[in-house]
Design an enzyme around this catalytic site. Structure first.
Site, mmCIF file in Angstrom:
data_model
loop_
_atom_site.group_PDB
_atom_site.id
_atom_site.type_symbol
_atom_site.label_atom_id
_atom_site.label_comp_id
_atom_site.label_asym_id
_atom_site.label_seq_id
_atom_site.Cartn_x
_atom_site.Cartn_y
_atom_site.Cartn_z
ATOM 1 N N LYS A 124 1.314 -2.726 4.496
ATOM 2 C CA LYS A 124 0.563 -3.711 3.737
ATOM 3 C C LYS A 124 -0.694 -4.096 4.519
ATOM 4 C CE LYS A 124 2.540 -7.134 1.877
ATOM 5 N NZ LYS A 124 1.537 -6.900 0.829
ATOM 6 N N GLY A 125 -1.606 -4.748 3.833
ATOM 7 C CA GLY A 125 -2.803 -5.209 4.516
ATOM 8 C C GLY A 125 -4.067 -4.509 4.069
ATOM 9 N N GLY A 126 -3.935 -3.632 3.054
ATOM 10 C CA GLY A 126 -5.139 -2.996 2.504
ATOM 11 C C GLY A 126 -6.143 -4.051 2.046
ATOM 12 N N GLU A 147 0.623 -12.887 4.681
ATOM 13 C CA GLU A 147 1.690 -12.256 3.879
ATOM 14 C C GLU A 147 2.974 -12.156 4.702
ATOM 15 O OE1 GLU A 147 -1.006 -9.404 0.969
ATOM 16 O OE2 GLU A 147 -0.256 -8.585 2.839
ATOM 17 N N ASP A 160 0.837 -1.205 0.000
ATOM 18 C CA ASP A 160 0.000 0.000 0.000
ATOM 19 C C ASP A 160 0.872 1.255 0.000
ATOM 20 O OD1 ASP A 160 -2.595 -1.324 0.125
ATOM 21 O OD2 ASP A 160 -1.832 -2.088 2.022
HETATM 22 C C1 5RP Z 1 -3.078 -7.151 0.745
HETATM 23 C C2 5RP Z 1 -1.906 -6.270 0.531
HETATM 24 C C3 5RP Z 1 -1.699 -5.740 -0.844
HETATM 25 O O1 5RP Z 1 -0.434 -6.104 -1.274
HETATM 26 C C4 5RP Z 1 -1.829 -4.257 -0.825
HETATM 27 O O2 5RP Z 1 -3.064 -3.910 -0.256
HETATM 28 C C5 5RP Z 1 -1.725 -3.669 -2.236
HETATM 29 O O3 5RP Z 1 -2.841 -4.078 -2.968
HETATM 30 P P1 5RP Z 1 -3.030 -3.680 -4.493
HETATM 31 O O4 5RP Z 1 -1.961 -4.358 -5.263
HETATM 32 O O5 5RP Z 1 -4.412 -4.187 -4.830
HETATM 33 O O6 5RP Z 1 -2.942 -2.173 -4.592
HETATM 34 O O7 5RP Z 1 -1.127 -5.980 1.406
HETATM 35 O O8 5RP Z 1 -3.213 -7.493 2.088
#
Ligand code: 5RP
Length: 232
Positions: free
Chosen positions: A98-100, A107, A88
């Site tokens: 991370k974690g969005g 992960e 993110d």
């Molecule tokens: C999921 C994550 C993703 O890597 C993060 O949110 C980025 O997502 P995106 O590639 O859809 O922008 O940490 O838990």
């Protein structure tokens, strides 16, 4: 190029990176999210070169299997040469939020086992100071309010992640997520260690103690490869 095109570009660049740096027959660690999905789609054309993949979420497992890529349990493998995942936010040291997408715990587990963490991101994810994107924390539900108080004591704002119907978002591990707003994270390693120590925290979405080794960054002029020095 728009953001989706940049994600596709870095997904393809990551598949090329794996082809160049990972021996045939290896297992590949695979992250979660829309950028990781682009990597999975690009990896699918080379799937016969690898033994399979270790997945970081239920969603990633489904996508890997749709492509006919074998998914191995992390407990079945001895080593993982590479882990490829989105972020993110990423700063100049390779520390990330991370974690969005809610998959931060698995992960972080898969990343912790990997020798090289390759972050794939479009240029909008690169920041000077982490924290503009709310910091996710996966928590055991009974600790939600206690952890919320600790976040408030830091001067930040805890927001319980909810689904469209207003009920709490539940992770693949059966927990909840608090998104922390209003942080300016100038020392991500210390903050990660601090939050990790709070009872009821399953995982904080700061990936600084084990950050990225490499970032494949999608920019208007193509994919830039950034390598990070290990922390002193
Ligand atoms: C999921 C994550 C993703 O890597 C993060 O949110 C980025 O997502 P995106 O590639 O859809 O922008 O940490 O838990």
């Amino acid at each position: 190029m728009n953001q989706d095109e940049l994600k596709r570009l870095v997904g393809e660049a990551a598949a090329d990176y794996v082809l160049k740096h990972v021996p045939d027959g290896a297992v590949i660690g695979v992250g979660t999210g829309s950028t990781a999905n682009c990597f999975i789609d690009a990896l699918a054309s080379h799937k016969d070169r690898y033994l399979g993949a270790v997945s970081s979420s239920v969603a990633t497992t489904a996508r890997l299997q749709q492509h006919g890529i074998r998914v191995l349990d992390l407990n079945e493998i001895d080593s993982l040469p590479i882990y490829v995942d989105g972020a993110d936010e990423i700063d100049a040291s390779g520390a990330m939020i991370k974690g969005g997408g809610g998959a931060l715990t698995r992960e972080k587990i898969v990343a912790s086992v990997s020798e090289v963490f390759v972050c794939i991101a479009d240029a909008s994810k690169q920041v000077d100071v982490l924290g503009q994107f709310p910091l996710p924390i996966e928590v055991v539900p009974m600790a939600r309010t206690a952890i919320g108080r600790r976040i408030t004591d830091l001067g930040a704002v805890p927001v319980l992640r909810v689904r469209q119907d207003g009920t709490p978002y539940i992770t693949d591990n059966g927990n909840e997520i608090i998104d922390v707003k209003g942080l300016q994270i100038r020392d991500p390693r210390t903050l990660e260690a601090t939050i990790n120590g709070w009872p009821g925290v399953v995982t904080v979405g700061l990936f600084a103690l084990r950050g990225a080794n490499v970032c494949l960054l999608g920019t208007a002029s193509g994919v830039e490869t950034i390598r990070y020095l290990p922390p002193q």
